[in-house]
Enzyme design. Structure first.
Site, PDB file in Angstrom:
ATOM      1  N   CYS A 166       0.814  -1.219   0.000  1.00 54.09           N
ATOM      2  CA  CYS A 166       0.000   0.000   0.000  1.00 54.09           C
ATOM      3  C   CYS A 166       0.849   1.272   0.000  1.00 54.09           C
ATOM      4  O   CYS A 166       1.643   1.506   0.913  1.00 54.09           O
ATOM      5  CB  CYS A 166      -0.931  -0.084   1.208  1.00 54.09           C
TER       6      CYS A 166
ATOM      7  N   CYS B  34       0.350   3.858   2.806  1.00 54.19           N
ATOM      8  CA  CYS B  34       0.923   3.336   4.067  1.00 54.19           C
ATOM      9  C   CYS B  34       2.396   3.675   4.117  1.00 54.19           C
ATOM     10  O   CYS B  34       2.932   4.100   5.137  1.00 54.19           O
ATOM     11  CB  CYS B  34       0.782   1.812   4.147  1.00 54.19           C
TER      12      CYS B  34
END
Lengths: 309, 107
Positions: free
Chosen positions: B30, B33
């Protein structure tokens, strides 16, 4: 207050290219980033249209390569801070950030763009509980399930294809009969047996319960009829908004971005802008890099003549 | 350093913690993230001794993420006395995270 020759705001592909060009000219550069380097590129799974990578490259890997390329330049200060506003002292520009204040002769704004909100009922309420703007991040939560993709541009169709790898079915909802997306994405989507199109439909409401999204009501723009698509996930890709909350009011811009001339110069002397933050039609990594090179080149020209002005 | 938590130590580290806890539900694939990763680490130093900062890799197990209905990463959940005090999704700035910690967890 720390002083630099130039301040570059944002370290996506455009900001890193601008910093590279300026650093190679020998001037001091502050590269300010509020998160970690990369920007929207980090949301991309595989990039197949950036030259030099015939087999494609992941967003993560490309960002690392950009970052590695500027790492040896000791005249680049990489600063983690969030820009709030600008002011001016004589010819010098002051950048006021959350934690510190920086001063420079020239500023290059490369703050990029963020995904636009759809503005549909339920969108805010179910953000993170079924509503997503990043297929790469959240596709795995919908393995074997049905999802809805909203939008008709390259991003929407590219993300629909990514989602179709793990989801049982992908419904693409688009306001028009035609797509803005490149033919290559349209063809791939049309031929994909797990992808279904709902053309000339608009999202009426994203519906949910305590568990999150349960489906989407879509309305025909031709006859006004409403149908419900049961799905726990809605991925929204309806364009971009430039990141310009911090720019001075008198810096010429529209809601689509900052206006510049062919030298990437704004209407304020010493302030340049480049990449996705511009009022432009084509937002690509390759165009961002090109803009960054141009901005770096002409920001340096500005610095060279700074004392004569 | 942020503390890695999993399905097996979540109760002890988070729900039974005497300090307020911020848990970053993240995943290796991600981008956002990764974008907020350094901020999470910075917060763990900034609030050392006052707030416990943890990271939960959603790939490592699904019991806790299912319990809290995680359907997106990064999702940040702020716990106070084992209860959810606040929740946010996506790449958020350090200033907004600090504000939540100062007002909802330490305020």
């Amino acid at each position: 207050m720390k002083e630099y020759d130039a301040i570059v705001i944002g370290s996506g592909p455009c900001g890193m290219t601008t910093a590279l060009y300026l650093a190679r000219s020998g001037v001091t550069v502050a590269l300010i980033e509020k998160l970690s380097a990369g920007g929207l590129v980090l949301l991309t799974d595989k990039i197949e249209n950036y030259p030099g990578f015939p087999d494609g490259v992941s967003g993560f890997d490309l960002v690392d390569k950009f970052s590695d390329q500027i790492a040896p330049y000791e005249n680049i200060d990489r600063i983690n801070d969030e820009v709030n506003s600008f002011s001016q002292e004589g010819k010098a520009h002051i950048v006021h950030c959350e934690e510190n204040t920086y001063c420079a002769k020239a500023i290059v704004i490369c703050s990029g763009a963020k995904y636009k909100k759809l503005g549909a009922k339920g969108e805010e309420e179910y953000l993170g509980r079924g509503v997503s703007y990043c297929a790469l991040c959240d596709a795995n939560f919908y393995k074997g399930q049905e999802v809805v993709v909203v939008g008709g541009g390259n991003a929407a169709l590219e993300e629909a294809l990514y989602l179709a790898r793990v989801c049982k079915k992908v419904h693409i909802v688009h306001r028009r009969d035609e797509f803005r997306a490149l033919a290559v994405y349209q063809k791939k989507c049309e031929e994909h047996e797990q992808i279904e199109f709902h053309k000339s439909f608009a999202v009426e409401e994203i519906k949910g319960d305590a568990s999150g999204v349960v489906g989407v009501d879509i309305k025909s723009l031709k006859d006004g009829s409403v149908k419900h698509i049961p799905a726990p996930g809605v991925f929204i890709f309806v364009g971009y908004d430039p990141v310009i909350s911090f720019i001075p009011k008198n810096l010429t811009h529209t809601t689509n971005g900052i206006e510049v001339d062919a030298k990437m110069q704004t209407n304020i002397a010493g302030i340049f802008a480049a990449g996705d933050v511009l009022n432009k039609l084509c937002r690509q990594i390759a165009t961002a890099v090109g803009d960054g090179a141009t901005a770096g080149f002409f920001a340096y020209s500005y610095l060279e003549l700074y004392d004569e002005k | 350093m942020a503390i890695e938590v999993t399905d097996s130590n979540f109760d002890k580290e988070v729900l039974q913690s005497t300090l307020p806890v911020l848990v970053d539900f993240w995943a290796p694939w991600c981008g956002p993230c990764r974008a907020i990763g350094p901020i999470i680490e910075e917060l763990s130093e900034l609030y050392a001794g006052k707030v416990k900062i943890c990271k939960f890799d959603v790939d490592s197990g699904s019991i806790v993420s299912a319990k809290y209905g995680i359907r997106a990463v990064p999702t940040l959940i702020f716990f106070k006395n084992g209860e959810v005090a606040h929740q946010t999704t996506g790449a958020v700035s350090k200033s907004s995270l600090k504000e939540v910690i100062d007002t909802k967890m330490l305020g």
